[in-house]
Design an enzyme around this catalytic site. Structure first.
Site, PDB file in Angstrom:
ATOM      1  N   ASP A  90       0.931  -1.036  -0.144  1.00 36.80           N
ATOM      2  CA  ASP A  90       0.180  -0.406  -0.131  1.00 36.80           C
ATOM      3  C   ASP A  90       0.602   1.187   0.204  1.00 36.80           C
ATOM      4  O   ASP A  90       1.700   1.560  -0.271  1.00 36.80           O
ATOM      5  CB  ASP A  90      -1.249  -0.061   1.503  1.00 36.80           C
ATOM      6  CG  ASP A  90      -0.853   0.174   2.151  1.00 36.80           C
ATOM      7  OD1 ASP A  90       1.031   0.528   3.004  1.00 36.80           O
ATOM      8  OD2 ASP A  90      -1.034  -0.490   3.210  1.00 36.80           O
ATOM      9  N   ASP A 263      -8.501  -7.180   0.664  1.00 32.66           N
ATOM     10  CA  ASP A 263      -7.287  -7.193   1.947  1.00 32.66           C
ATOM     11  C   ASP A 263      -7.648  -7.068   2.413  1.00 32.66           C
ATOM     12  O   ASP A 263      -8.395  -6.234   2.925  1.00 32.66           O
ATOM     13  CB  ASP A 263      -5.461  -6.837   1.745  1.00 32.66           C
ATOM     14  CG  ASP A 263      -5.914  -5.626   1.657  1.00 32.66           C
ATOM     15  OD1 ASP A 263      -6.146  -4.442   0.981  1.00 32.66           O
ATOM     16  OD2 ASP A 263      -5.328  -5.091   2.885  1.00 32.66           O
ATOM     17  N   CYS A 301     -13.285 -27.751   6.293  1.00 33.74           N
ATOM     18  CA  CYS A 301     -12.248 -27.133   5.240  1.00 33.74           C
ATOM     19  C   CYS A 301     -11.141 -28.564   5.683  1.00 33.74           C
ATOM     20  O   CYS A 301     -11.112 -29.353   6.282  1.00 33.74           O
ATOM     21  CB  CYS A 301     -11.703 -26.195   6.615  1.00 33.74           C
ATOM     22  SG  CYS A 301     -10.396 -25.420   6.458  1.00 33.74           S
ATOM     23  N   CYS A 303      -7.637 -27.656   6.544  1.00 31.65           N
ATOM     24  CA  CYS A 303      -6.417 -26.928   6.602  1.00 31.65           C
ATOM     25  C   CYS A 303      -5.918 -27.686   7.446  1.00 31.65           C
ATOM     26  O   CYS A 303      -6.243 -28.679   8.390  1.00 31.65           O
ATOM     27  CB  CYS A 303      -7.156 -25.261   7.241  1.00 31.65           C
ATOM     28  SG  CYS A 303      -7.271 -25.396   8.814  1.00 31.65           S
ATOM     29  N   CYS A 306      -7.837 -28.100  10.932  1.00 33.51           N
ATOM     30  CA  CYS A 306      -8.984 -28.549  11.046  1.00 33.51           C
ATOM     31  C   CYS A 306      -9.038 -30.054  10.441  1.00 33.51           C
ATOM     32  O   CYS A 306      -9.728 -31.181  10.886  1.00 33.51           O
ATOM     33  CB  CYS A 306      -9.944 -28.082  10.029  1.00 33.51           C
ATOM     34  SG  CYS A 306     -10.454 -26.604  10.113  1.00 33.51           S
ATOM     35  N   HIS A 332      -6.579 -21.398   9.518  1.00 34.03           N
ATOM     36  CA  HIS A 332      -7.904 -21.957   9.430  1.00 34.03           C
ATOM     37  C   HIS A 332      -8.618 -20.499   9.267  1.00 34.03           C
ATOM     38  O   HIS A 332      -9.236 -20.575   7.700  1.00 34.03           O
ATOM     39  CB  HIS A 332      -8.808 -22.510  10.452  1.00 34.03           C
ATOM     40  CG  HIS A 332     -10.076 -22.933   9.986  1.00 34.03           C
ATOM     41  ND1 HIS A 332     -10.736 -23.537   9.359  1.00 34.03           N
ATOM     42  CD2 HIS A 332     -10.938 -21.801  10.970  1.00 34.03           C
ATOM     43  CE1 HIS A 332     -11.572 -23.141   9.289  1.00 34.03           C
ATOM     44  NE2 HIS A 332     -12.214 -22.673   9.948  1.00 34.03           N
TER      45      HIS A 332
END
Ligand SMILES: [Zn+2]
Length: 384
Positions: A90, A263, A301, A303, A306, A332
């Site tokens: 940014d 974002d 999920c 991930c 999980c 997660h």
């Protein structure tokens, strides 16, 4: 370079390949935020494993500490952070306006007191570009003035006119062709001011455009018509970036209106507070129920958190203030947002975005889909 190839459309929503010097990314995409040169608690390898594509770095924070010269000595953010993929930085403008003490905005730029050591710092369009060139991201942002909400209409108008003059100075100061500079459209929630900002900004024909000055506290009923109006008038063949937006419902609504990039610190911040994002809404691991639940955070999920852990274990970590807890919840939550945009892409490619988004919202809002969301989805069908 910076070619944006649209691969599928469904109403206003689209899927595209965006080519950057450090590789192509698929949009719509969510970009994790690495404020201090790190996505809090998550390693670069973990980011790659969960499907992160582009990481955001903060000019304001990195110029104050450790200073852009040190980052440049590492070959820029990829060398400094060891994340090998594309970056976006940014301009520092938003943080200066929200975090800088005793800031003073003039035509030249913004002078403020560093929140770290109290020293006086000046950030101008030229300085912002110089810092972003040293940080070495693939996408850099124009230095703009982002009015708060609410703000006087006159002030919003003056600041969007100044934002255009600052854009011209940024482009003049820019020396590195391998970095794409995105212009930012301002104008608050006022349609005529958005129109004016578009008229001033579009002639610069930058490789991408951001929708600025939104998600700064205005109600969603005012925000989404402004997103729809602006996104419609941006060139179709260039990426559109809705800055600072990243709640699940905002990703689905933004995608419906043809936004490609998002974002937000939300997934990692809410993870540190003990919350997990799921299709059934936000799960609070500080509450008593999860302490006894032997199921994963989110059974859909994939991930690491999980696959390996129960809610009971993660709730125990949160309660015991063990650092693995917030780390796993952050991991997660980032994966949840990456999966959400991946599912949106599949739906767009299948021409089923509207029904997919409606089904997702029915469950997420527990049958009480808010009017602003319904209205936004209905706009998706009216092709721009
Ligand atoms: Zn998960």
């Amino acid at each position: 370079m910076f070619e944006f190839q649209i691969q599928a459309r469904d109403g206003r929503a689209r899927v595209a390949q965006f080519h950057t010097p450090r590789g192509a990314v698929t949009t719509p995409m969510f970009m994790p935020v690495g404020t201090q040169g790190t996505v809090k608690g998550i390693s670069p390898q973990e980011l790659l494993d969960i499907g992160s594509q582009m990481i955001l770095g903060n000019t304001y924070h990195l110029m104050l500490r450790p200073g852009e010269a040190l980052v440049q000595a590492h070959g820029g953010l990829p060398g400094f952070t060891a994340y090998p993929g594309p970056f976006l930085t940014d301009s520092g403008g938003f943080q200066v306006m929200s975090l800088g003490h005793m800031r003073k905005i003039t035509e030249e730029g913004v002078t403020f007191k560093s929140h770290i050591d109290g020293s006086a710092v000046q950030l101008t369009p030229e300085r912002s570009v110089a810092v972003q060139e040293a940080l070495g991201a693939d996408i850099i942002m124009a230095f703009d003035e982002c009015p708060p909400y609410p703000a006087e209409r006159d002030y919003i108008q003056r600041s969007l006119e100044r934002t255009e003059r600052w854009l011209a100075r940024c482009l003049k100061a820019k020396t590195r062709p391998e970095q794409a500079l995105f212009a930012i459209v301002q104008g608050g929630v006022h349609q005529d001011l958005r129109e004016q900002s578009l008229e001033l900004t579009l002639p610069y024909d930058t490789p991408g455009f951001a929708l600025g000055g939104l998600a700064v506290g205005e109600p969603k009923e005012e925000m989404y018509p402004a997103v729809a109006f602006t996104a419609d008038r941006l060139p179709a063949h260039k990426p559109r970036y809705l800055m600072g937006v990243g709640h699940p419902e905002d990703l689905v609504a933004g995608i419906a209106l043809g936004v490609d990039m998002f974002d937000c610190v939300y997934p990692t911040r809410t993870g540190r507070f003990g919350y997990a994002l799921t299709d059934d809404g936000r799960l609070n691991l500080n509450a008593s129920a999860p302490r006894q639940q032997l199921m994963p955070l989110d059974s859909e999920c994939d991930c690491y958190a999980c696959r390996q852990y129960t809610r009971a274990y993660l709730a125990h970590l949160v309660r015991a203030e063990e650092m693995l807890g917030p780390r796993m919840l952050s991991l997660h939550n980032l994966r949840y947002l990456h999966r959400l945009v991946e599912r949106a892409r599949v739906a767009i490619e299948a021409g089923e975005f509207h029904s997919w988004a409606t089904g997702w919202a029915e469950r997420y809002f527990k049958g009480q889909i808010p009017a602003w969301f319904q209205k936004t989805l209905s706009l998706n069908a009216h092709e721009a």
